[in-house]
Scaffold this active site. Structure first.
Site, PDB file in Angstrom:
ATOM      1  N   ASN A  34       1.946  -4.615  -3.411  1.00 22.14           N
ATOM      2  CA  ASN A  34       0.583  -5.023  -3.079  1.00 22.14           C
ATOM      3  C   ASN A  34      -0.223  -3.778  -2.710  1.00 22.14           C
ATOM      4  O   ASN A  34       0.218  -2.958  -1.905  1.00 22.14           O
ATOM      5  CB  ASN A  34       0.625  -5.997  -1.890  1.00 22.14           C
ATOM      6  CG  ASN A  34      -0.703  -6.666  -1.630  1.00 22.14           C
ATOM      7  OD1 ASN A  34      -1.311  -7.233  -2.536  1.00 22.14           O
ATOM      8  ND2 ASN A  34      -1.162  -6.629  -0.394  1.00 22.14           N
ATOM      9  N   GLU A  69      -5.965 -10.673  -1.482  1.00 20.68           N
ATOM     10  CA  GLU A  69      -6.680 -10.465  -0.213  1.00 20.68           C
ATOM     11  C   GLU A  69      -8.192 -10.440  -0.423  1.00 20.68           C
ATOM     12  O   GLU A  69      -8.897  -9.584   0.112  1.00 20.68           O
ATOM     13  CB  GLU A  69      -6.221  -9.160   0.462  1.00 20.68           C
ATOM     14  CG  GLU A  69      -4.730  -9.092   0.728  1.00 20.68           C
ATOM     15  CD  GLU A  69      -4.312  -7.847   1.507  1.00 20.68           C
ATOM     16  OE1 GLU A  69      -5.183  -7.223   2.144  1.00 20.68           O
ATOM     17  OE2 GLU A  69      -3.114  -7.507   1.474  1.00 20.68           O
ATOM     18  N   HIS A  82     -10.647  -6.219  -1.562  1.00 20.82           N
ATOM     19  CA  HIS A  82     -11.575  -6.162  -0.435  1.00 20.82           C
ATOM     20  C   HIS A  82     -12.846  -5.489  -0.975  1.00 20.82           C
ATOM     21  O   HIS A  82     -12.924  -4.271  -1.090  1.00 20.82           O
ATOM     22  CB  HIS A  82     -10.976  -5.363   0.718  1.00 20.82           C
ATOM     23  CG  HIS A  82      -9.790  -6.023   1.347  1.00 20.82           C
ATOM     24  ND1 HIS A  82      -9.880  -7.200   2.041  1.00 20.82           N
ATOM     25  CD2 HIS A  82      -8.477  -5.682   1.356  1.00 20.82           C
ATOM     26  CE1 HIS A  82      -8.689  -7.553   2.485  1.00 20.82           C
ATOM     27  NE2 HIS A  82      -7.814  -6.652   2.065  1.00 20.82           N
ATOM     28  N   GLU A  88       0.816  -1.212   0.000  1.00 20.71           N
ATOM     29  CA  GLU A  88       0.000   0.000   0.000  1.00 20.71           C
ATOM     30  C   GLU A  88       0.854   1.269   0.000  1.00 20.71           C
ATOM     31  O   GLU A  88       0.806   2.090   0.918  1.00 20.71           O
ATOM     32  CB  GLU A  88      -0.971  -0.033   1.186  1.00 20.71           C
ATOM     33  CG  GLU A  88      -1.905  -1.231   1.106  1.00 20.71           C
ATOM     34  CD  GLU A  88      -2.710  -1.487   2.369  1.00 20.71           C
ATOM     35  OE1 GLU A  88      -2.604  -0.692   3.314  1.00 20.71           O
ATOM     36  OE2 GLU A  88      -3.437  -2.495   2.421  1.00 20.71           O
ATOM     37  N   ASP A 111     -12.028 -10.682  -0.233  1.00 20.40           N
ATOM     38  CA  ASP A 111     -13.219 -10.940   0.575  1.00 20.40           C
ATOM     39  C   ASP A 111     -14.333 -10.053   0.039  1.00 20.40           C
ATOM     40  O   ASP A 111     -14.083  -9.063  -0.643  1.00 20.40           O
ATOM     41  CB  ASP A 111     -12.996 -10.720   2.079  1.00 20.40           C
ATOM     42  CG  ASP A 111     -12.368  -9.384   2.429  1.00 20.40           C
ATOM     43  OD1 ASP A 111     -12.737  -8.365   1.811  1.00 20.40           O
ATOM     44  OD2 ASP A 111     -11.506  -9.347   3.321  1.00 20.40           O
TER      45      ASP A 111
END
Length: 765
Positions: free
Chosen positions: A216, A282, A252, A173, A284
């Site tokens: 990432n 990641e 996300h 990030e 979800d």
């Protein structure tokens, strides 16, 4: 007006609604026969076994403390082939003191992976202060000292796991969250500068030359300004010979703001074409209310689309941020949300599991997501473009509206608050109100914004939390966002060309100009949005109002409407601009259609105003005297029945005209599967007889200030559907002609409401 609900009543309704939604879930589950509805089917092969044949790693973020749970450990080693340590490799855990490393939890995960023939992805080597230890964040370091600390950490950690960790999220990030995008403000960037990224990759490669090294990040999964910035950063690193192997797309996902999968597909492909790998790192999909079968199937579709993209483009890592809803970061981070993983809290496979299992059984589908998007858009409704007329004498930009200076411009409303579900602007227009107009000359856009605000805030950080005005413009794929805090100049922007803005001394008016990247914009239609923010003295803005509803995503180049530069010949439109739909939510408590609007019947749905007077082609604003005519509306539904509530203020009510359309009335239009349905209701009466065949009922209160209705629409279930829609409030003050005909969207009234329709989304949550 529909009243604000009290906190006690809200709590009571939420408690009651859980029971109602639970009953609804059971009914939905019985009726659903799609492939995603099966939660108990025994699969012949695990996800891991199926993915192996395509060289895809199925992954999960893992906490070692849960390995002692039998279901957790068994599910992990059976279904997954790669582990990402959720927290135990971050600085705060693995390097708690400057002279101390703690590999306990990380070693436990590595041992588990090796015993079960799994891989480990290291996460991460440099992040910002979310998980940095106090000794690091609070230290007073020179550039050289911090470089040595970073090098020692990377050489020690990567060296410790050399040959055991196959890939590392080296820097996590690194890009900030505000436009114009730049490096994230963190301890590494502040002290070292952007070269910390290059050094981190070089040292990680030195410590383990065989490990794959990744950047990432999040909110860059689609093609947008942030992903453009990341793309250019990765390209520059490669051009310098920095050993970067790939990029991690986090995903996300919020179920209420789904990604544009065609844009995701296109974005993944361009990074791969650049010569780097793309991993999904990641995943979800958080739900924001108790899961119904419809929501679970919608969640499953996201997982399925991402798996199809992965298989189609050669993405080799498909990692989810957890295993089970019983152990998920979501509820802690987003209160009231959760249910985002593929196993429920009892380790029972959810529809999301079934969907990606099915995708892996089928293999690469060759699905064309760009064509899929075009097919989906074909069924959507495009609201009329806002008009920008040409002008030969350009306005003088002095913050003062001179007589006749803007006479050729159409006046539009700031009508919808995109920060809140109740999108209505304040009823007290002295609190906050605004309108806007634009003109053009050759390739320069000129504009004026008039603003009313009883409290002006313009000195806090970040700047977007102040009272400010923002533009969002996409000219043939060249997107830019411009912001000016009240009383100040345009902020820095990567957009080339001259820009000017001038505010009046009291901050009530600004005039501006923006040179666009075309030689002449006459006849051109571009992507467009404009916003006005309001901060009444707090640390954050309370409202941000736009010309149409949405989810405040225009800063990403999404959810734009259209602005047409009116000329003698129209130029080809580069793409359709389809604004976000209006939203009706499934009710928790069934409304009683009696003309008495109760808070508990409509406490959840979005609320909207009748914003635009389509009878006036040059001034589309609603009346500022709310006693003259004002109205707002909200919708809710269950199964195939749509319910609505309308609040209305009017100083003169006319209902005796022989032509029902000349009376004060409400008009509703629906377009479903290509067929148009129209309903008209004169104030104080039931719906007029019609040929639509729809079963409908309307009831007004005795004063004509409130109306409720129900309409049975020709579908089995409205849930999760998007249909064509329009609604109008008509006002006749006693003359031969109607004075106002107010709609949710701009346009020019032709007598056929189906000619300029918007979309209505029936949300299951």
């Amino acid at each position: 007006m529909i009243r604000k609900i009290t906190s006690c009543l809200l709590l009571l309704i939420m408690i009651l609604s859980i029971g109602f939604s639970g009953c609804s879930d059971k009914q939905d589950t019985k009726k659903d026969t799609s492939k995603n509805s099966s939660q108990t089917v025994q699969q012949s092969k695990t996800l891991r076994q199926l993915a192996d044949q395509y060289g895809v790693l199925i992954g999960a973020a893992v906490e070692p403390k849960y390995l002692s749970e039998t279901d957790y450990a068994n599910t992990l080693k059976s279904e997954y082939s790669v582990i990402t340590p959720e927290n135990v490799m971050k600085w705060g855990t693995i390097h708690p003191k400057q002279d101390k490393y703690d590999f306990t939890g990380a070693d436990q995960l590595v041992d588990f992976a090796q015993k079960n023939n799994m891989k480990i992805r290291g996460h991460n080597l440099a992040w910002y202060n979310i998980d940095n230890p106090a000794w690091l964040e609070n230290g007073t370091w020179t550039k050289e000292q911090l470089l040595n600390i970073l090098k020692d950490h990377i050489m020690t950690v990567v060296g410790h796991f050399k040959g055991k960790v196959y890939a590392w999220d080296v820097c996590n990030e690194v890009i900030g969250d505000t436009v114009p995008y730049d490096y994230r403000d963190n301890i590494w960037y502040r002290v070292i500068g952007p070269e910390y990224i290059e050094k981190a990759f070089e040292w990680a490669h030195e410590a383990d030359p065989a490990a794959k090294l990744y950047l990432n990040d999040y909110n860059m999964e689609e093609k947008n300004l942030k992903s453009d910035y990341l793309y250019n950063l990765v390209k520059s690193l490669k051009d310098k010979g920095i050993p970067i192997d790939g990029v991690g797309f986090q995903f996300h996902v919020n179920i209420d703001a789904l990604p544009d999968m065609a844009s995701v597909y296109d974005n993944v492909k361009r990074f791969i074409d650049l010569g780097v790998a793309v991993d999904f790192t990641e995943i979800d999909v958080r739900l924001n209310s108790e899961p119904t079968q419809t929501l679970l199937n919608k969640e499953a579709q996201v997982y399925s689309d991402l798996m199809e993209i992965a298989l189609s483009l050669g993405v080799k890592n498909y990692t989810m941020w957890g295993i089970t809803d019983a152990h998920s970061w979501i509820p802690d981070q987003y209160k009231g949300s959760g249910w985002g993983l593929i196993f429920d809290d009892k380790y029972k496979p959810k529809p999301a599991y079934t969907s990606i299992h099915s995708d892996l059984e089928k293999g690469p589908s060759g699905i064309n997501f760009l064509q899929k998007l075009k097919d989906q858009e074909a069924a959507r409704n495009i609201i009329p473009a806002f008009k920008c007329n040409s002008v030969s004498t350009v306005p003088t930009l002095d913050g003062i509206e001179s007589p006749g200076e803007w006479k050729d411009a159409v006046t539009y409303e700031f009508a919808y608050d995109q920060l809140n579900d109740d999108t209505r602007p304040p009823l007290n227009l002295k609190d906050f109100d605004g309108d806007w107009r634009v003109l053009y000359n050759k390739n320069t856009l000129y504009g004026i914004v008039n603003r009313v605000d009883n409290v002006t805030q313009n000195e806090i950080s970040p700047s977007y939390q102040n009272d400010c005005m923002e533009l969002f413009i996409d000219v043939n794929g060249k997107f830019t966002q411009l912001r000016a805090v009240v009383g100040k100049d345009w902020e820095e922007s990567p957009m080339p060309g001259a820009k000017k803005i001038k505010w009046s001394k009291d901050g009530k008016t600004c005039e501006f100009s923006v040179e666009l990247p075309e030689s002449d914009v006459a006849g051109l239609t571009v992507g467009w949005n404009i916003a006005l923010s309001d901060n009444d003295g707090g640390p954050e803005r309370s409202r941000q109002v736009y010309p149409f509803p949405g989810s405040n995503q225009s800063y990403q180049g999404k959810d734009l409407g259209a602005l047409k530069f009116v000329g003698s010949t129209d130029k080809p439109v580069d793409k359709n601009r389809i604004v976000p739909p209006f939203v009706a939510r499934k009710y928790f408590i069934k409304p009683t259609v009696d003309g008495e609007i109760n808070d508990f019947e409509y406490f959840m749905p979005h609320r909207y105003i009748f914003a635009y007077n389509q009878l006036n082609p040059t001034d589309q604003r609603r009346p500022k005297d709310l006693k003259d005519i004002y109205g707002d509306w909200t919708l809710t539904f269950d199964k195939n029945i749509l319910y609505g509530a309308i609040d209305r203020q009017d100083d003169v009510t006319v209902t005796n005209s022989s032509d029902v359309h000349n009376n004060d009335n409400i008009e509703l239009t629906f377009k479903i599967d290509g067929k148009v349905y129209n309903l008209t209701d004169v104030v104080g009466k039931d719906f007029e007889p019609n040929n639509s065949g729809l079963e409908a009922k309307a009831v007004w209160n005795s004063t004509g200030t409130a109306m409720e209705f129900s309409i049975v629409l020709p579908v089995d279930d409205l849930s999760d559907k998007t249909i064509g829609f329009n609604i109008a409030l008509t006002d006749n003050d006693g003359g031969d002609k109607v004075k106002y005909r107010l709609f949710p969207i701009p346009g020019e009234y032709t007598g056929d409401n189906s000619k300029s329709m918007c979309d209505l989304y029936l949300s299951p949550s």
